[in-house]
Scaffold this motif. Structure first.
Motif, short mmCIF file in Angstrom:
data_model
loop_
_atom_site.label_atom_id
_atom_site.label_comp_id
_atom_site.label_asym_id
_atom_site.label_seq_id
_atom_site.Cartn_x
_atom_site.Cartn_y
_atom_site.Cartn_z
N GLU A 180 3.93 1.52 -1.17
CA GLU A 180 4.59 1.63 -2.47
C GLU A 180 3.61 2.19 -3.51
O GLU A 180 4.01 3.00 -4.36
CB GLU A 180 5.12 0.28 -2.93
CG GLU A 180 6.33 -0.17 -2.17
CD GLU A 180 6.79 -1.56 -2.56
OE1 GLU A 180 6.12 -2.23 -3.38
OE2 GLU A 180 7.84 -1.99 -2.04
N ARG A 181 2.34 1.79 -3.44
CA ARG A 181 1.34 2.32 -4.38
C ARG A 181 1.16 3.82 -4.17
O ARG A 181 1.04 4.57 -5.12
CB ARG A 181 0.01 1.58 -4.19
CG ARG A 181 -0.04 0.28 -4.91
CD ARG A 181 -1.44 -0.32 -4.88
NE ARG A 181 -1.30 -1.74 -4.61
CZ ARG A 181 -1.68 -2.37 -3.50
NH1 ARG A 181 -2.30 -1.71 -2.54
NH2 ARG A 181 -1.47 -3.63 -3.35
N ARG A 182 1.11 4.25 -2.90
CA ARG A 182 0.96 5.69 -2.61
C ARG A 182 2.17 6.47 -3.07
O ARG A 182 2.03 7.60 -3.54
CB ARG A 182 0.73 5.90 -1.12
CG ARG A 182 -0.72 5.72 -0.73
CD ARG A 182 -0.95 6.12 0.71
NE ARG A 182 -0.74 4.89 1.51
CZ ARG A 182 -0.01 4.84 2.62
NH1 ARG A 182 0.58 5.90 3.07
NH2 ARG A 182 0.13 3.71 3.26
N ASP A 183 3.36 5.90 -2.97
CA ASP A 183 4.58 6.60 -3.38
C ASP A 183 4.64 6.80 -4.89
O ASP A 183 5.23 7.76 -5.37
CB ASP A 183 5.81 5.84 -2.92
CG ASP A 183 6.00 5.92 -1.42
OD1 ASP A 183 5.37 6.78 -0.78
OD2 ASP A 183 6.77 5.10 -0.88
N ARG A 184 4.03 5.90 -5.64
CA ARG A 184 4.04 6.01 -7.11
C ARG A 184 3.16 7.13 -7.61
O ARG A 184 3.32 7.61 -8.72
CB ARG A 184 3.58 4.69 -7.73
CG ARG A 184 4.61 3.59 -7.59
CD ARG A 184 4.17 2.36 -8.33
NE ARG A 184 4.91 1.21 -7.84
CZ ARG A 184 4.46 -0.01 -7.76
NH1 ARG A 184 3.22 -0.27 -8.16
NH2 ARG A 184 5.18 -0.98 -7.30
N ARG A 185 2.17 7.52 -6.83
CA ARG A 185 1.23 8.55 -7.26
C ARG A 185 1.83 9.89 -7.23
O ARG A 185 2.61 10.46 -6.89
CB ARG A 185 -0.02 8.56 -6.40
CG ARG A 185 -0.82 7.32 -6.58
CD ARG A 185 -2.03 7.35 -5.70
NE ARG A 185 -2.64 6.04 -5.68
CZ ARG A 185 -3.64 5.74 -4.91
NH1 ARG A 185 -4.15 6.61 -4.09
NH2 ARG A 185 -4.17 4.53 -4.94
N ASP A 196 0.84 -1.21 0.00
CA ASP A 196 0.00 0.00 0.00
C ASP A 196 0.87 1.26 0.00
O ASP A 196 0.60 2.22 -0.71
CB ASP A 196 -0.93 -0.01 1.21
CG ASP A 196 -1.90 1.14 1.19
OD1 ASP A 196 -2.52 1.38 0.13
OD2 ASP A 196 -2.03 1.83 2.23
#
Length: 81
Positions: A76-81, A74
């Motif tokens: 890592e997904r937030r960091d990609r945004r 979760d």
């Protein structure tokens, strides 16, 4: 009768070039030694890799593994945004 010549041949005109080559060789050797003694350009293990190792060693339970893995993914997904 000139003792110093006209600068041709292998005189002092080549000295700056050889000094530059010598300096480049020293820098390359220094970089290689630093990489060798500090572990080079190896990247550290990912958080998931570390988590997998902890599970394999029995340091964490499967429930903790699943919970922590979900948090990591979760994040890592937030960091990609």
């Amino acid at each position: 009768m000139h003792m110093m010549g006209n600068g041709g041949g292998f005189g002092f005109g080549w000295m700056p070039l050889f000094m530059l080559i010598y300096l480049i060789v020293l820098v390359v050797i220094a970089v290689l030694l630093i990489r060798y003694f500090t572990g080079g350009t190896k990247r550290g293990k990912s958080a998931i890799d570390l988590l997998n190792e902890q599970l394999a060693r029995g340091e964490i339970s499967e429930e903790d593994y699943d919970r922590l893995k979900a948090k990591i993914l979760d994040s890592e997904r937030r960091d990609r945004r």
